[in-house]
Design an enzyme around this catalytic site. Structure first.
Site, PDB file in Angstrom:
ATOM      1  N   LYS A 118      57.990  38.187  37.971  1.00 56.96           N
ATOM      2  CA  LYS A 118      58.879  37.456  38.864  1.00 56.96           C
ATOM      3  C   LYS A 118      58.825  35.954  38.605  1.00 56.96           C
ATOM      4  O   LYS A 118      59.835  35.246  38.707  1.00 56.96           O
ATOM      5  CB  LYS A 118      58.531  37.767  40.317  1.00 56.96           C
ATOM      6  CG  LYS A 118      58.840  39.205  40.734  1.00 56.96           C
ATOM      7  CD  LYS A 118      58.504  39.451  42.183  1.00 56.96           C
ATOM      8  CE  LYS A 118      58.919  40.855  42.620  1.00 56.96           C
ATOM      9  NZ  LYS A 118      58.193  41.912  41.921  1.00 56.96           N
ATOM     10  N   GLU A 202      56.510  32.288  48.699  1.00 60.83           N
ATOM     11  CA  GLU A 202      57.869  31.836  48.930  1.00 60.83           C
ATOM     12  C   GLU A 202      58.193  31.890  50.420  1.00 60.83           C
ATOM     13  O   GLU A 202      57.522  32.585  51.191  1.00 60.83           O
ATOM     14  CB  GLU A 202      58.883  32.670  48.144  1.00 60.83           C
ATOM     15  CG  GLU A 202      58.971  34.123  48.539  1.00 60.83           C
ATOM     16  CD  GLU A 202      59.945  34.910  47.667  1.00 60.83           C
ATOM     17  OE1 GLU A 202      60.181  34.492  46.520  1.00 60.83           O
ATOM     18  OE2 GLU A 202      60.466  35.929  48.136  1.00 60.83           O
ATOM     19  N   HIS A 237      59.852  48.841  52.445  1.00 61.09           N
ATOM     20  CA  HIS A 237      60.452  48.004  51.406  1.00 61.09           C
ATOM     21  C   HIS A 237      61.123  48.829  50.308  1.00 61.09           C
ATOM     22  O   HIS A 237      61.388  48.322  49.222  1.00 61.09           O
ATOM     23  CB  HIS A 237      59.409  47.068  50.786  1.00 61.09           C
ATOM     24  CG  HIS A 237      58.752  46.157  51.769  1.00 61.09           C
ATOM     25  ND1 HIS A 237      59.394  45.073  52.331  1.00 61.09           N
ATOM     26  CD2 HIS A 237      57.505  46.175  52.305  1.00 61.09           C
ATOM     27  CE1 HIS A 237      58.566  44.454  53.168  1.00 61.09           C
ATOM     28  NE2 HIS A 237      57.427  45.111  53.167  1.00 61.09           N
ATOM     29  N   ARG A 294      66.679  48.378  34.148  1.00 59.15           N
ATOM     30  CA  ARG A 294      66.865  49.823  33.978  1.00 59.15           C
ATOM     31  C   ARG A 294      68.055  50.268  34.805  1.00 59.15           C
ATOM     32  O   ARG A 294      68.665  49.466  35.522  1.00 59.15           O
ATOM     33  CB  ARG A 294      65.618  50.568  34.448  1.00 59.15           C
ATOM     34  CG  ARG A 294      65.223  50.197  35.891  1.00 59.15           C
ATOM     35  CD  ARG A 294      64.127  51.054  36.449  1.00 59.15           C
ATOM     36  NE  ARG A 294      63.555  50.504  37.661  1.00 59.15           N
ATOM     37  CZ  ARG A 294      64.090  50.581  38.866  1.00 59.15           C
ATOM     38  NH1 ARG A 294      65.261  51.184  39.015  1.00 59.15           N
ATOM     39  NH2 ARG A 294      63.501  50.069  39.918  1.00 59.15           N
TER      40      ARG A 294
END
Length: 499
Positions: A118, A202, A237, A294
Site C-alpha cells: 500500500k 491514515e 471488512h 486480479r
C-alpha cells in the site's frame, strides 16, 4: 502475439468453473488442479484434464506453485489463469510462470509487487495527483513517533498493515490512551498474517462508502475503465453485497474517479484486469485506497452492465491483442446486484458453517445468474473460503434489479447449512439500502440477529395463512353439489386447480 490453446486454472470452485466456461467458448482446452478434498468437485469434472496437486489444506495443494508449474509442463499447457485468492497476487509465482516459458494471465510481477504494498502504491500514484487519505507516506514502527504522527493527522486514525487485506492488521484508534496497545496488536497481526509487520497511519474516514473502478489494460499501452462498483455492504471488512453502478455517483464524479483509476493503472504499467479501490466520504470526496491486481469476486456485475466477458478480455490481452474498444465506445446499461452466498450463520456473528447440502436448488429466470461450484449432496469443505455461490441479478434499473434479487433469494433453496441468503433479503428490504443512503457501517448500524428471526416468523405466519385459506377453499368447493359432467366442474384445469 502468442495463441493460447490450453489453460490451467490454478484455482477451485466457482471461479475455476467461471474461467473454464469462457475458455471453452473460445475453443481453448482447460486443465483443473485439485486437492484431495476436491477430488469430486464440479470444476474437476468440467475440465478437459485434471491433476491432483496435494492434500486438503491450501498450503499443501493450491499454493504449491512449483507443483502447478510442473503440471503445466507435463500437460503442455500454454497459460495459467490464477482466478482470485491463492496465488493470484503472488509476484514470485507470476515471475516463475514467465521464467518457465508460460503465459501468466494477469499483470506483470512488477505491477503485482508495486501495488501489493500500500505504501509503494501510494508513492507510485502520487505523481498523478490522485487524492489520498491524509497520513504517513512510509512504513512506521516506532510507537512514540507513530503517536506523534497520529496527533498531527488528528484522531480517529486507522493503523493498517502495508501488505494487508481483508481487515487483517487493521486497527481504529480513537485517541492516545489506547494507541500503543493497538499499534503493537496491528504489527503483530500483520507479521502473523503476511510475514510483514510494516504498518502505516491514515485519517479514519467515519462514514465511508467503498467504491471501486474496474480497469483493463493491454500490452499496447491502452487502458480503459469499465465504470464503478459499490461494495459498501461488508462484514469484517469483507464484501457481502455489491452493485453496479453506485446509487450515488453523478456522471461527472464517475468520469473523475474513472480517470483517476486509469492513472493508477498507468503508474504501474498495468496489463490485464484490475480494480482500483476508493473511499467516498459523506461530502462526496474520494480517496485512493489500493489496487487489486486480479479479477475480483464481484466482476459479474460489471459484466452485466457492460456486456463484456472479462475473462475473455483477460485471455485476449494475455495473447498480446489490443483492446477492441475505446473509452468512448463503452456504455453503461442497466443495473446489477451480487449477493455472495456464504456458508455462514448471520444470526451468529457470520461464523462459518459446514455440512452437507441436503437441498440445493438454484433460482432461474430472466436476469438471474448463479456462479457456483456445488450441487445437491456435496459437502462444504472446512479448508477453504465458505462462499457457496455468487447470486447476480440484472434489471433495466436499480429497482428492477432489487426486485429480481428478492425473487431469486426466495427461489434459492439451500438446506443442511446456514447461509447469508436471509441476510441478503434483510439488506435489500431495508430503507437505507433501498434509498441508497448507506455506508460501510450498515451492519453495525442496522443489523441485529433477532431481526432475521422476526422475519422468519412473519414468513411462517404468511405461509400458514395461505395454507389455511387454501384448505378452506377446498372444503367449501367439495361441499357444493356436483354439477353435470359437461359443466365447469368437468374441466381438467378446474380439477387440477382444486386437487
Amino acid at each position: 502475439m502468442r495463441k493460447i490453446n490450453k489453460i490451467l486454472v490454478a484455482n477451485r470452485g466457482e471461479i475455476a468453473l467461471r474461467v473454464m466456461r469462457s475458455a471453452k467458448e473460445m475453443g481453448i482446452r482447460t486443465v483443473a488442479v485439485y486437492s484431495e478434498a476436491d477430488r469430486n468437485a464440479l470444476h474437476v469434472r468440467y475440465a478437459d484434464e485434471a491433476v491432483c496437486v496435494g492434500g486438503p489444506k491450501s498450503a499443501d495443494s493450491y499454493l504449491r506453485g512449483d507443483v502447478i508449474i510442473a503440471a503445466c509442463k507435463q500437460l503442455q499447457v500454454d497459460a495459467i489463469h490464477p482466478g482470485y485468492g491463492f496465488l493470484s497476487e503472488n509476484a514470485a509465482f507470476a515471475r516463475k510462470v514467465q521464467e518457465a516459458g508460460l503465459i501468466f494471465i494477469g499483470p506483470s510481477p512488477e505491477a503485482i509487487e508495486l501495488m501489493g504494498s500500500k505504501l509503494a502504491a501510494k508513492a507510485a500514484v502520487a505523481r498523478y495527483n490522485i487524492p489520498m487519505v491524509p497520513g504517513t507516506e512510509e512504513a512506521i514502527t516506532d510507537v512514540e513517533a507513530a503517536k506523534q504522527v497520529a496527533k498531527q493527522v488528528g484522531f480517529p486514525i486507522l493503523i493498517k498493515a502495508s501488505a494487508g487485506g481483508g481487515g487483517k492488521g487493521m486497527r481504529i484508534v480513537e485517541g492516545t490512551d489506547h494507541f500503543e496497545e493497538q499499534m503493537r496488536m496491528a504489527v503483530s497481526e500483520a507479521t502473523s498474517a503476511f510475514g510483514d509487520g510494516a504498518v502505516f497511519i491514515e485519517k479514519y474516514i467515519g462514514s465511508p462508502r467503498h467504491i471501486e473502478i474496474q480497469v483493463l489494460g493491454d500490452t499496447h499501452g491502452n487502458i480503459v475503465h469499465l465504470f464503478e462498483r459499490e461494495c459498501s455492504i461488508q462484514r469484517r471488512h469483507q464484501k457481502v453485497i455489491e452493485e453496479a453502478p453506485s446509487a450515488v455517483l453523478t456522471p461527472a464524479l464517475r468520469d473523475e474517479m474513472g480517470l483517476c483509476a486509469v492513472n493508477v493503472a498507468k503508474a504501474c504499467n498495468y496489463v490485464g484486469a484490475g480494480t482500483v479501490e476508493f473511499l467516498l466520504d459523506e461530502h462526496m470526496n474520494f480517496y485512493f485506497l489500493e489496487m487489486n491486481t486480479r479479477l475480483q469476486v464481484e466482476h459479474p456485475v460489471t459484466e452485466q452492465i457492460t456486456g463484456l466477458d472479462l475473462v475473455k478480455e483477460q485471455i485476449h490481452i494475455a495473447e498480446g491483442n489490443a483492446l477492441p474498444f475505446t473509452q468512448e465506445e463503452l456504455q453503461l446499461n442497466g443495473h446489477a446486484l451480487e449477493l455472495r452466498v456464504y456458508a455462514e450463520d448471520p444470526a451468529n456473528n457470520f461464523l462459518p458453517d459446514i455440512g452437507r447440502l441436503a437441498t440445493y436448488k438454484r433460482p432461474q429466470g430472466l436476469g438471474v445468474r448463479v456462479d457456483d461450484g456445488f450441487e445437491q449432496g456435496m459437502e462444504i469443505p472446512v479448508y477453504y473460503d465458505p462462499m457457496i455461490a455468487k447470486l447476480v441479478t440484472f434489471g433495466k434499473d436499480r429497482t428492477e434489479a432489487i426486485s429480481k434479487m428478492l425473487r431469486a433469494i426466495e427461489e434459492y433453496q439451500i438446506t443442511g447449512i446456514e447461509t447469508t441468503l436471509p441476510f441478503g433479503k434483510f439488506v435489500l428490504q431495508h430503507e437505507a439500502f433501498v434509498s441508497g443512503n448507506f455506508d460501510t457501517h450498515f451492519i453495525d448500524r442496522y443489523f441485529r440477529p433477532e431481526l432475521l428471526e422476526e422475519a422468519a416468523d412473519e414468513d411462517t405466519e404468511s405461509i400458514a395463512a395461505v395454507l389455511a385459506a387454501t384448505l378452506l377453499f377446498q372444503h367449501t368447493a367439495s361441499s357444493k353439489p356436483e354439477q353435470a359432467p359437461d359443466g365447469p366442474a368437468a374441466s381438467n384445469w378446474r380439477k387440477n386447480r382444486l386437487s
